[in-house]
Design an enzyme around this catalytic site. Sequence first.
Site, short mmCIF file in Angstrom:
data_model
loop_
_atom_site.label_atom_id
_atom_site.label_comp_id
_atom_site.label_asym_id
_atom_site.label_seq_id
_atom_site.Cartn_x
_atom_site.Cartn_y
_atom_site.Cartn_z
N SER A 24 -8.41 4.62 0.96
CA SER A 24 -9.26 4.58 -0.24
C SER A 24 -8.74 3.50 -1.19
CB SER A 24 -9.22 5.94 -0.94
OG SER A 24 -7.90 6.19 -1.38
N ASN A 25 -7.64 2.85 -0.78
CA ASN A 25 -6.90 1.98 -1.70
C ASN A 25 -7.01 0.50 -1.28
OD1 ASN A 25 -4.82 0.60 -3.04
ND2 ASN A 25 -3.60 2.46 -3.21
N LYS A 28 -3.78 -1.61 -1.08
CA LYS A 28 -3.03 -1.43 0.18
C LYS A 28 -3.62 -2.34 1.24
CE LYS A 28 -1.49 3.36 0.64
NZ LYS A 28 -1.73 4.58 1.43
N ASP A 82 0.53 6.47 4.86
CA ASP A 82 0.79 7.38 3.75
C ASP A 82 2.13 7.01 3.14
OD1 ASP A 82 -0.49 9.55 2.35
OD2 ASP A 82 1.34 10.65 2.79
N SER A 83 2.13 6.85 1.82
CA SER A 83 3.38 6.45 1.15
C SER A 83 3.74 7.41 0.05
CB SER A 83 3.26 5.09 0.49
OG SER A 83 2.32 4.31 1.08
N PHE A 160 0.37 -2.47 -7.61
CA PHE A 160 -0.40 -1.29 -8.01
C PHE A 160 0.54 -0.09 -8.09
CE2 PHE A 160 -0.55 0.99 -3.96
CZ PHE A 160 -0.21 -0.01 -3.07
N HIS A 187 8.45 -1.12 1.48
CA HIS A 187 8.28 -0.07 2.48
C HIS A 187 7.10 -0.40 3.40
CE1 HIS A 187 5.89 0.46 -1.02
NE2 HIS A 187 5.26 1.55 -0.59
P1 ITT Z 1 -4.87 6.20 0.85
O1 ITT Z 1 -6.35 6.41 0.74
O2 ITT Z 1 -4.51 5.12 1.84
O3 ITT Z 1 -4.09 7.47 1.08
P2 ITT Z 1 -3.59 6.29 -1.77
O4 ITT Z 1 -3.65 5.39 -2.95
O5 ITT Z 1 -4.02 7.74 -1.93
O6 ITT Z 1 -4.39 5.60 -0.58
P3 ITT Z 1 -0.92 7.17 -0.88
O7 ITT Z 1 -1.35 8.60 -0.87
O8 ITT Z 1 -0.26 6.64 0.34
O9 ITT Z 1 -2.13 6.17 -1.21
O10 ITT Z 1 0.05 6.85 -2.09
C1 ITT Z 1 0.64 7.85 -2.92
C2 ITT Z 1 0.91 7.28 -4.29
O11 ITT Z 1 1.92 6.29 -4.19
C3 ITT Z 1 -0.31 6.63 -4.95
O12 ITT Z 1 -0.32 6.99 -6.31
C4 ITT Z 1 -0.06 5.14 -4.82
O13 ITT Z 1 -0.57 4.44 -5.92
C5 ITT Z 1 1.48 5.08 -4.78
N1 ITT Z 1 1.88 3.96 -3.95
C6 ITT Z 1 1.67 3.81 -2.62
N2 ITT Z 1 2.12 2.61 -2.19
C7 ITT Z 1 2.62 1.99 -3.28
C8 ITT Z 1 3.19 0.73 -3.50
O14 ITT Z 1 3.32 -0.16 -2.53
N3 ITT Z 1 3.60 0.43 -4.73
C9 ITT Z 1 3.46 1.29 -5.75
N4 ITT Z 1 2.92 2.49 -5.64
C10 ITT Z 1 2.50 2.86 -4.42
#
Ligand code: ITT
Length: 214
Positions: A24-25, A28, A82-83, A160, A187
Site C-alpha cells: 500500500s506504500n 517502498k 514487512d518492516s 518516509f 534494511h
Molecule cells: P505495506 O502495505 O507494504 O505493508 P506499510 O507502510 O504498511 O506498507 P510496513 O507495515 O512494512 O509498511 O511498515 C511498518 C511501519 O514502518 C510503517 O509505519 C512504515 O512507515 C514504517 N517503515 C517501513 N519501512 C520504513 C523505512 O524504510 N523507513 C522508515 N520507516 C519505515
Amino acid sequence: MSTKATRSLHLSSSLGGELYFVSSNKHKFEEVQAFLASALPSIRLRFFEAELSEPRARLEEVAKEKAREAFALVKKPLFVEDSGLFIDAYKGFPAQYSSWVYKTLGLDGVLKLMSGFEGEERRAHFKAIIAFTHDGSHVQLFEGIVKGRISDEKRGREGFGYDPIFIPEGYDKTFAEDKHLKRKLSHRYKALNAFKGFLEELTSPSDVETKNER
Ligand code: ITT
C-alpha cells in the site's frame, strides 16, 4: 536433473521476466524499483497497490501471510515486504506495531517516549522481511537489518515513515537527511540484496546447467 535444478527451471519460467511488488506504500515501491532497475534490469517490476491484512505477529509470519493473500489477488509471481522499527530500550517495541504507532503516536510521540534516554539507550534497528511466492503456497523469506539510534529531533525531508528520526550506526545523519545513505545501508536494501541473489540464481540458465552437471 536434480530436484533443485528442475524447481529452478520451473520457477524461472513461471517468472517470465515479470515480477509483482504488492504494497500500500508507494515510497517502498520507489525504493524497490530503484534497486531492481540497476541490480536486475532484466526483470520487469510491476506495482500492485493493495492494503494487505497485517496480523499482530512476528514480521516473518506477517510477511508470509501477506504474500499468500497477495497471490490470491494477483495470481502471478510476486513479493511483499514487512518492516518494523525495534527500539532496544523498549524491548524491541514497536516491532509489529510500527505502523500503528506511526499513525497514532507519530514521530513526536516516539521522541517523547525517548526523552531522558541518552547514548546507547537510544539504540534501535530496522528490520525488513521480503516474502516471495510464485504459486501462493511456497514462500521464501529474505531478511535485512540496519542498526542505528533514535535521533534527538526530527531531521530531513527525504524517505518516509520513521526516516526523520533514525540515524544508522557510524553516521550522524538521519535517513531522511541523506537518501544515498539509506540506499546503501537500509534494511530494505539488505533484504533486496539477499533476494537479488535468489532471483539471479532463478533466472540464470547457465547456473541451472552448472548445478545440473555437478
Ligand atoms: P505495506 O502495505 O507494504 O505493508 P506499510 O507502510 O504498511 O506498507 P510496513 O507495515 O512494512 O509498511 O511498515 C511498518 C511501519 O514502518 C510503517 O509505519 C512504515 O512507515 C514504517 N517503515 C517501513 N519501512 C520504513 C523505512 O524504510 N523507513 C522508515 N520507516 C519505515
